[in-house]
Scaffold this active site. Structure first.
Site, PDB file in Angstrom:
ATOM      1  N   ASP A 182       0.588  -1.278   0.036  1.00 27.33           N
ATOM      2  CA  ASP A 182      -0.090   0.078   0.184  1.00 27.33           C
ATOM      3  C   ASP A 182       0.711   1.322   0.116  1.00 27.33           C
ATOM      4  OD1 ASP A 182      -1.897   1.703   0.296  1.00 27.33           O
ATOM      5  OD2 ASP A 182      -2.648   1.184   2.113  1.00 27.33           O
TER       6      ASP A 182
ATOM      7  N   LYS B 288      -1.006  -1.467  -4.836  1.00 25.67           N
ATOM      8  CA  LYS B 288      -1.820  -0.685  -5.177  1.00 25.67           C
ATOM      9  C   LYS B 288      -1.315   0.770  -5.676  1.00 25.67           C
ATOM     10  CE  LYS B 288      -4.934  -1.159  -1.256  1.00 25.67           C
ATOM     11  NZ  LYS B 288      -5.491  -0.480   0.304  1.00 25.67           N
TER      12      LYS B 288
ATOM     13  N   PHE C  19      -9.832  -0.248  -0.373  1.00 29.12           N
ATOM     14  CA  PHE C  19      -9.439  -1.359   0.700  1.00 29.12           C
ATOM     15  C   PHE C  19     -10.201  -2.767   0.266  1.00 29.12           C
ATOM     16  CE2 PHE C  19      -9.901  -3.574   4.422  1.00 29.12           C
ATOM     17  CZ  PHE C  19      -8.585  -3.160   5.020  1.00 29.12           C
TER      18      PHE C  19
ATOM     19  N   ARG D 189     -10.629 -13.096   5.793  1.00 28.17           N
ATOM     20  CA  ARG D 189      -9.349 -13.811   5.305  1.00 28.17           C
ATOM     21  C   ARG D 189      -9.515 -15.080   4.574  1.00 28.17           C
ATOM     22  NH1 ARG D 189      -4.820 -11.098   7.571  1.00 28.17           N
ATOM     23  NH2 ARG D 189      -5.198 -10.535   9.909  1.00 28.17           N
TER      24      ARG D 189
HETATM   25  P1  IMP Z   1       1.728  -0.574   3.702  1.00 29.34           P
HETATM   26  O1  IMP Z   1       2.940  -0.506   4.787  1.00 29.34           O
HETATM   27  O2  IMP Z   1       1.129   0.650   3.903  1.00 29.34           O
HETATM   28  O3  IMP Z   1       2.451  -1.007   2.341  1.00 29.34           O
HETATM   29  O4  IMP Z   1       0.880  -1.731   4.244  1.00 29.34           O
HETATM   30  C1  IMP Z   1       1.148  -2.867   4.116  1.00 29.34           C
HETATM   31  C2  IMP Z   1       0.366  -4.002   5.041  1.00 29.34           C
HETATM   32  O5  IMP Z   1      -1.118  -3.220   5.417  1.00 29.34           O
HETATM   33  C3  IMP Z   1      -0.245  -5.016   4.241  1.00 29.34           C
HETATM   34  O6  IMP Z   1       0.604  -5.992   4.502  1.00 29.34           O
HETATM   35  C4  IMP Z   1      -1.501  -5.588   4.689  1.00 29.34           C
HETATM   36  O7  IMP Z   1      -1.287  -6.170   5.959  1.00 29.34           O
HETATM   37  C5  IMP Z   1      -2.142  -3.996   4.928  1.00 29.34           C
HETATM   38  N1  IMP Z   1      -3.086  -3.641   3.948  1.00 29.34           N
HETATM   39  C6  IMP Z   1      -2.802  -2.688   3.032  1.00 29.34           C
HETATM   40  N2  IMP Z   1      -3.901  -2.518   2.137  1.00 29.34           N
HETATM   41  C7  IMP Z   1      -4.864  -3.425   2.531  1.00 29.34           C
HETATM   42  C8  IMP Z   1      -5.948  -3.739   2.111  1.00 29.34           C
HETATM   43  O8  IMP Z   1      -6.481  -2.988   0.906  1.00 29.34           O
HETATM   44  N3  IMP Z   1      -6.636  -4.720   2.665  1.00 29.34           N
HETATM   45  C9  IMP Z   1      -6.086  -5.109   3.714  1.00 29.34           C
HETATM   46  N4  IMP Z   1      -4.917  -5.029   4.329  1.00 29.34           N
HETATM   47  C10 IMP Z   1      -4.335  -4.204   3.729  1.00 29.34           C
END
Ligand code: IMP
Ligand code: MG
Length: 187
Positions: free
Chosen positions: A108, A136, A157, A170
């Site tokens: 993300d 994303k 999301f 999940r």
């Molecule tokens: P980041 O550090 O913002 O890249 O977030 C990564 C983590 O956030 C992922 O490993 C997921 O566990 C969680 N995450 C990010 N986007 C989503 C989503 O759309 N649905 C569910 N979990 C998400």
């Protein structure tokens, strides 16, 4: 939050069907099998979101390999990244000299992976690479580009195939978007 008895009723839209997911995992495994032939491969799954992907991927790899897991805190029950990364469970095995492939569910903001890469690089693996199911693809510093990527998805999301909302959904076999009513909105 109200979860329906049939979770499928909570899904507004299926973004990636089970068939498409499985076919993509098969082709990712083929690419990884090619690249890691003769290497000392260690798959590092990031709990809990990567479990389904990790299992399906590992089953399709004919190579000898080791499996380990880490748990990282990210969201709590919210749908926005906090930017705070905390290690809840570290690896059980030494990664020195190993060809480490991090298996992650989704990128993300990229904060989690950036932190993880820096953290694991200090332990002298022979190589350190990322395989992510979803990206994303936000505007962000391109610190970590996964070498292997399943799908680029819109900035929404998503749940299913390991990904949760407040620890639920999940076990859906596909990737979908929740109805706004599940978040307590739109009704
Ligand atoms: P980041 O550090 O913002 O890249 O977030 C990564 C983590 O956030 C992922 O490993 C997921 O566990 C969680 N995450 C990010 N986007 C989503 C989503 O759309 N649905 C569910 N979990 C998400
Ligand atoms: Mg995760």
């Amino acid at each position: 939050m109200t979860v329906s008895n049939n979770m499928h009723d909570d899904i507004e839209e299926v973004l990636i069907t089970e068939d498409v997911l499985q076919a993509r995992v098969t082709s990712l495994a083929a690419a990884i099998a090619e690249d890691y032939r003769g290497k000392d491969l260690l798959l590092v799954g990031i709990l809990r979101g990567a479990i389904m992907f990790m299992v399906d991927l590992a089953k399709r790899l004919p190579l000898p390999l080791d499996i380990d897991f880490m748990a990282i805190s990210s969201y709590g029950d919210a749908t926005e990244s906090s930017g705070v990364v905390r290690i809840l469970k570290d690896l059980d095995e030494d990664i020195g000299g190993k060809d480490v492939l991090i298996v992650e569910d989704i990128i993300d903001t990229g904060l989690t992976l950036r932190y993880l890469m820096e953290y694991l690089a200090r332990r002298n693996p022979a190589s350190l690479t990322v395989c992510a199911l979803l990206d994303k693809h936000k505007d962000r510093d391109k610190v970590v580009e996964p070498a292997y990527l399943g799908f680029r998805i819109p900035d929404r999301f998503v749940v299913g195939y390991g990904l949760d909302y407040a620890q639920k959904y999940r076990n859906l076999p596909y990737i979908g978007v929740l109805k706004p009513s599940v978040y307590g909105q739109g009704e």
